[in-house]
Motif scaffolding. Structure first.
Motif, PDB file in Angstrom:
ATOM      1  N   GLN A  54      -1.948 114.603  55.085  1.00 32.52           N
ATOM      2  CA  GLN A  54      -0.656 114.847  55.721  1.00 32.52           C
ATOM      3  C   GLN A  54      -0.750 115.940  56.779  1.00 32.52           C
ATOM      4  N   GLU A  55      -1.467 117.011  56.479  1.00 32.29           N
ATOM      5  CA  GLU A  55      -1.606 118.107  57.447  1.00 32.29           C
ATOM      6  C   GLU A  55      -2.276 117.628  58.727  1.00 32.29           C
ATOM      7  N   ARG A  56      -3.299 116.778  58.586  1.00 34.45           N
ATOM      8  CA  ARG A  56      -3.984 116.263  59.776  1.00 34.45           C
ATOM      9  C   ARG A  56      -3.061 115.348  60.580  1.00 34.45           C
ATOM     10  N   VAL A  88       8.069 106.706  55.401  1.00 36.37           N
ATOM     11  CA  VAL A  88       6.690 107.171  55.288  1.00 36.37           C
ATOM     12  C   VAL A  88       5.798 106.001  54.890  1.00 36.37           C
ATOM     13  N   GLU A  89       4.673 105.863  55.565  1.00 39.86           N
ATOM     14  CA  GLU A  89       3.662 104.860  55.220  1.00 39.86           C
ATOM     15  C   GLU A  89       2.435 105.617  54.735  1.00 39.86           C
ATOM     16  N   MET A  90       2.205 105.580  53.443  1.00 40.14           N
ATOM     17  CA  MET A  90       1.140 106.389  52.862  1.00 40.14           C
ATOM     18  C   MET A  90       0.416 105.583  51.799  1.00 40.14           C
ATOM     19  N   GLY A  91      -0.901 105.688  51.747  1.00 44.60           N
ATOM     20  CA  GLY A  91      -1.639 104.966  50.721  1.00 44.60           C
ATOM     21  C   GLY A  91      -3.134 105.066  50.929  1.00 44.60           C
ATOM     22  N   THR A  92      -3.858 104.413  50.043  1.00 44.50           N
ATOM     23  CA  THR A  92      -5.315 104.389  50.083  1.00 44.50           C
ATOM     24  C   THR A  92      -5.784 102.948  50.175  1.00 44.50           C
ATOM     25  N   ILE A  93      -6.658 102.678  51.136  1.00 43.95           N
ATOM     26  CA  ILE A  93      -7.181 101.331  51.344  1.00 43.95           C
ATOM     27  C   ILE A  93      -8.665 101.320  50.952  1.00 43.95           C
ATOM     28  N   PRO A  94      -9.043 100.598  49.889  1.00 44.63           N
ATOM     29  CA  PRO A  94     -10.474 100.453  49.592  1.00 44.63           C
ATOM     30  C   PRO A  94     -11.143  99.594  50.663  1.00 44.63           C
ATOM     31  N   SER A 126     -10.135 104.520  52.674  1.00 43.64           N
ATOM     32  CA  SER A 126      -9.406 105.079  53.819  1.00 43.64           C
ATOM     33  C   SER A 126      -8.047 105.573  53.325  1.00 43.64           C
ATOM     34  N   HIS A 127      -7.811 106.872  53.464  1.00 47.91           N
ATOM     35  CA  HIS A 127      -6.580 107.498  52.986  1.00 47.91           C
ATOM     36  C   HIS A 127      -5.649 107.694  54.185  1.00 47.91           C
ATOM     37  N   CYS A 128      -4.531 106.969  54.184  1.00 47.04           N
ATOM     38  CA  CYS A 128      -3.669 106.887  55.356  1.00 47.04           C
ATOM     39  C   CYS A 128      -2.355 107.620  55.129  1.00 47.04           C
ATOM     40  N   PHE A 129      -1.869 108.212  56.201  1.00 44.38           N
ATOM     41  CA  PHE A 129      -0.514 108.761  56.187  1.00 44.38           C
ATOM     42  C   PHE A 129       0.098 108.518  57.558  1.00 44.38           C
ATOM     43  N   GLY A 130       1.312 107.961  57.560  1.00 47.77           N
ATOM     44  CA  GLY A 130       2.005 107.718  58.814  1.00 47.77           C
ATOM     45  C   GLY A 130       3.496 107.667  58.581  1.00 47.77           C
ATOM     46  N   GLN A 131       4.219 107.497  59.662  1.00 46.77           N
ATOM     47  CA  GLN A 131       5.669 107.412  59.587  1.00 46.77           C
ATOM     48  C   GLN A 131       6.171 106.368  60.573  1.00 46.77           C
ATOM     49  N   ASN A 132       7.288 105.743  60.221  1.00 48.55           N
ATOM     50  CA  ASN A 132       8.060 104.987  61.198  1.00 48.55           C
ATOM     51  C   ASN A 132       9.063 105.941  61.815  1.00 48.55           C
ATOM     52  N   THR A 143      -8.058 109.338  56.863  1.00 48.73           N
ATOM     53  CA  THR A 143      -9.262 110.107  56.543  1.00 48.73           C
ATOM     54  C   THR A 143     -10.086 109.298  55.544  1.00 48.73           C
ATOM     55  N   LEU A 144     -11.399 109.289  55.717  1.00 46.99           N
ATOM     56  CA  LEU A 144     -12.290 108.501  54.875  1.00 46.99           C
ATOM     57  C   LEU A 144     -12.942 109.347  53.793  1.00 46.99           C
ATOM     58  N   SER A 145     -13.226 108.704  52.660  1.00 49.05           N
ATOM     59  CA  SER A 145     -13.995 109.359  51.608  1.00 49.05           C
ATOM     60  C   SER A 145     -14.729 108.291  50.812  1.00 49.05           C
ATOM     61  N   THR A 146     -15.640 108.725  49.962  1.00 49.16           N
ATOM     62  CA  THR A 146     -16.389 107.785  49.122  1.00 49.16           C
ATOM     63  C   THR A 146     -15.752 107.628  47.750  1.00 49.16           C
ATOM     64  N   THR A 147     -14.609 108.261  47.517  1.00 51.64           N
ATOM     65  CA  THR A 147     -13.904 108.148  46.242  1.00 51.64           C
ATOM     66  C   THR A 147     -12.437 107.807  46.515  1.00 51.64           C
ATOM     67  N   PRO A 148     -11.751 107.203  45.538  1.00 57.67           N
ATOM     68  CA  PRO A 148     -10.342 106.857  45.745  1.00 57.67           C
ATOM     69  C   PRO A 148      -9.413 108.054  45.718  1.00 57.67           C
ATOM     70  N   ASP A 149      -9.907 109.183  45.249  1.00 60.09           N
ATOM     71  CA  ASP A 149      -9.069 110.384  45.155  1.00 60.09           C
ATOM     72  C   ASP A 149      -9.417 111.347  46.281  1.00 60.09           C
ATOM     73  N   TYR A 150      -8.403 111.757  47.017  1.00 61.14           N
ATOM     74  CA  TYR A 150      -8.584 112.678  48.138  1.00 61.14           C
ATOM     75  C   TYR A 150      -7.284 113.476  48.267  1.00 61.14           C
ATOM     76  N   PRO A 151      -7.364 114.764  48.619  1.00 61.76           N
ATOM     77  CA  PRO A 151      -6.145 115.583  48.675  1.00 61.76           C
ATOM     78  C   PRO A 151      -5.105 115.019  49.649  1.00 61.76           C
ATOM     79  N   LYS A 152      -3.963 114.609  49.123  1.00 55.26           N
ATOM     80  CA  LYS A 152      -2.904 114.061  49.973  1.00 55.26           C
ATOM     81  C   LYS A 152      -2.425 115.093  50.988  1.00 55.26           C
TER      82      LYS A 152
END
Length: 416
Positions: A225-227, A250-256, A165-171, A212-221
């Motif tokens: 962010q655009e979404r 900014v709260e951004m990261g990837t959660i396996p 799960s590739h996350c992007f958020g903000q406080n 946004t979800l993917s099956t790999t740890p790499d996904y376009p940041k």
């Protein structure tokens, strides 16, 4: 080369929970290696109040919520209200610093602020962990709590978690209409198929984000962010609430998520996000990190007392985790592609079903994707989804062929 009994990679909740457990239950010498600082990876996660109380972290709560609302981007929503606040926001860094302090007070703990760069197995069976500044640490047990870095998994070629799960958020500086209401935003074709969140913080800010979800740890940041920024502009009513809010973090990261079948090996255990243990339905990672670290720590104590760090001794951790959680995670692995990616129209249709859940059932769903389904029903859901995809694909192809046929029969300007 320095030597110790246990080396822990990562100073988040999972690694520090393991460190506290080991330090309080044994005389093992522990080295904790962390590149970015204690609790640096997750500033304000949401979790369950009973978990915070169980691990004595009440002083680090920065938000309490009595109302949970599940909201579709197309308008439908379901709310559940509780007599007491079952959900809280946690000051992650403060909680981690307290756990480290407890570990140091209880035992022999050394903290190494550096990056673990390389891993190798020594001839005597111990692990040798190299850090960036040239130091090497030898240990009988390696606890990998490195999170998204998946240090041991990458170094040893172990099976990866099934999804990410590739996350992007903000406080954002903004007072929410109700400081005790937290929102889960349904997966959306436009904003992110992993769903989103909004919850107030005690200091007059809110945390808002999408995944946004993917099956790999790499996904376009950039895509993630655009979404997120599209959700910030378009998801009503939050877009109007946050229109003039100023971001300060900014709260951004990837959660396996969706763990591999095995996370215990000779002299090695994986915990927390490094083992893909974040809860399936809502990607809450604090509870499984603390519990996984505790279970791994207890197995490490038994191994240290015996002087035997083989998988056969350490597997008590795997056994207990499997008994409690494995089936629900297996269900999540099978149903995630169907459920998460069904599109915002279908999510909107499901909200009335969520409205029928009792408040405690809603909490159970947040926690472990309640309910457990029989295997035949899971299979039927997957087959039904596959048939639907095939049907929609055929309809699209037929429409495309029909449109081309009509276009081909139209007289051109030259022929007329």
């Amino acid at each position: 080369m320095n030597t110790c009994d246990v080396v822990i990679i990562g100073a988040g909740l999972a690694g520090l929970s393991a460190a506290v457990t080991i330090a309080q239950g044994s005389d093992a010498e522990i080295a904790i290696i962390e590149e970015r600082g204690v609790g640096s990876n997750n500033p304000t996660p949401m979790t369950f109040v009973d978990v915070v109380e169980r691990f004595g972290l009440e002083n680090h709560v920065i938000g309490r919520y009595r109302r949970f609302t599940f909201h579709s981007s197309l308008g439908n929503k379901s709310s559940h209200t509780y007599d007491v606040s079952p959900l809280v926001a946690l000051d992650y860094q403060g909680a981690c610093e307290e756990l480290l302090s407890r570990a140091r007070a209880a035992g022999k703990v050394e903290f190494v602020l550096d990056r673990a760069s390389r891993l190798q197995r020594m001839t005597d069976g111990r692990w040798l962990v190299h850090v960036a500044d040239g130091l090497a640490i030898a240990a009988s047990l390696l606890v990998d709590a490195s999170g998204r870095a998946l240090f041991a998994t990458d170094a040893l070629g172990l099976p990866w978690p099934r999804m990410f799960s590739h996350c992007f958020g903000q406080n954002l500086g903004c007072a929410a209409p109700d400081p005790e209401e937290v929102f889960f935003l349904a997966p959306s074709d436009r904003f992110g198929d992993g769903g989103g969140w909004l919850y107030p913080l005690a200091d007059g800010r809110v945390s808002f984000g999408y995944a946004t979800l993917s099956t790999t740890p790499d996904y376009p940041k950039q895509t993630v962010q655009e979404r997120y920024y599209r959700a910030l502009r378009e998801f009503a009513p939050y877009a109007s609430w946050l229109a003039d809010a100023q971001p300060d973090h900014v709260e951004m990261g990837t959660i396996p998520v969706c763990p591999p079948r095995r996370f215990v090996y000779d002299g090695l255990v994986l915990v927390g996000d490094a083992a893909g243990q974040a809860t399936i339905w809502s990607c809450m990672g604090s509870e499984p990190a603390l519990i996984g670290g505790q279970l791994a720590g207890r197995a490490a104590i038994a191994a240290h007392r015996r002087g035997d760090y083989s998988a056969g001794v350490l597997e008590s951790y795997q056994r207990q985790w499997d008994q409690e959680y494995r089936r629900i995670y297996q269900q999540g692995v099978l149903l995630a592609p169907v459920s998460w990616r069904q599109g915002e129209v279908n999510w909107n249709r499901q909200i009335p079903l969520v409205q029928q859940l009792a408040p405690q059932q809603m909490l159970a769903r947040l926690r472990t994707n309640w309910p457990l389904l029989p295997w035949w029903k899971i299979a039927s859901i997957i087959v039904y989804d596959w048939m639907g995809r095939v049907r929609r694909g055929l309809v699209a192809r037929l429409k495309g062929s029909s449109a081309r046929g009509v276009s081909g029969n139209e007289p051109s300007a030259c022929s007329s």
